[in-house]
Design an enzyme around this catalytic site. Sequence first.
Site, PDB file in Angstrom:
ATOM      1  N   ASN A   1     -10.109  -0.163  -1.521  1.00 26.26           N
ATOM      2  CA  ASN A   1      -8.664  -0.190  -1.293  1.00 26.26           C
ATOM      3  C   ASN A   1      -7.991  -0.802  -2.515  1.00 26.26           C
ATOM      4  OD1 ASN A   1      -6.024  -0.758  -0.512  1.00 26.26           O
ATOM      5  ND2 ASN A   1      -6.573  -1.483   1.519  1.00 26.26           N
TER       6      ASN A   1
ATOM      7  N   CYS B   1       0.808  -1.232   0.000  1.00 29.24           N
ATOM      8  CA  CYS B   1       0.000   0.000   0.000  1.00 29.24           C
ATOM      9  C   CYS B   1       0.837   1.278   0.000  1.00 29.24           C
ATOM     10  CB  CYS B   1      -0.937   0.005   1.196  1.00 29.24           C
ATOM     11  SG  CYS B   1      -1.923  -1.497   1.344  1.00 29.24           S
TER      12      CYS B   1
ATOM     13  N   HIS C   1      -3.142   6.944   1.795  1.00 33.03           N
ATOM     14  CA  HIS C   1      -3.539   5.648   1.240  1.00 33.03           C
ATOM     15  C   HIS C   1      -5.021   5.422   1.543  1.00 33.03           C
ATOM     16  CE1 HIS C   1      -4.114   1.521   0.398  1.00 33.03           C
ATOM     17  NE2 HIS C   1      -4.088   1.129   1.647  1.00 33.03           N
TER      18      HIS C   1
END
EC number: 2.3.1.180
Length: 312
Positions: free
Chosen positions: A268, A113, A238
């Site tokens: 995500n 990430c 993020h």
Amino acid sequence: MNGSRIAAVGHYQPARILTNEDLADLVDTSDEWITSRVGIRTRHIAGPDEPVDELAAHAAAKALAAAGLAPGDIDFVLVATSTAVDKSPNMAARVAARLGIPSPAAMDVNVVCAGFTHALATADHAVRAGAATRVLVIGADKMSDVTDWTDRTTCVLVGDGAGAAVVEAAEEPGIGPVLWGSVPEMGHAVRIEGTPSRFAQEGQSVYRWATTKLPAIARKACERAGLAPEDLAAVVLHQANLRIIEPLAAKIGAVNAVVARDVTESGNTSAASIPIALSKLVERGEISTGDPVLLFGFGGNLSYAGQVIRCP
């Protein structure tokens, strides 16, 4: 030249949209359960004939077009991804082949990430050192490939997509010093492992770490750029979970900043999340050329990397 800058950005997401209602047909969940816990309403899911390098190439082509550049102007391709199926050729080489970039350095970066902000810092360093002239930096992940669609704790989180930036030399630095690190002894908190590879995480551990440990680190990234958090025009974290993004942004102290909340419509997307969210802010005109923007990636490996950039 004293530094580097982002000349342009671009993003790409697959056409198929998976809603919370769609997921409720697959697992024991509901729109209320998902939105109240993670804030996600929709996500884009790539088909079996849409590999990671195709997503990446679409985003990269948009960034090149926005910069007014041709593939031959690029001499370094960096792809941040953790969902590559094959070991070789790497994603960067495959993207270069798709775009027709002649003889670039081609390298993948796997910091999950936090991959895009690590790759962006690497591009900045390469340009500053004279090892590259123009770098194509891409975050691309197909999280649907590594998801257990029977596990309601993880399948509600993920989406697929790619975002890209063109980095080039600049007289005035447009990419601030990176602040990066990790907590390797807690690497088990976010995992993509096994055969077949599957995404898993310890949600409460990640939430506590992100909301208690990371605000001070993000503020230090601002200090390295010579800015106070209240000077920021935007914060692009993020896009993991809205319940992480909102308290983290508040604790950073960026009281005048636009806070990217693309997680609500994209889920995500791992390394793709920051460049997708940044590209959308630019596309919608929510930030202007030259505005200071904090990019801050965190998550997999419990790694983090952040820097202040000037909006292209």
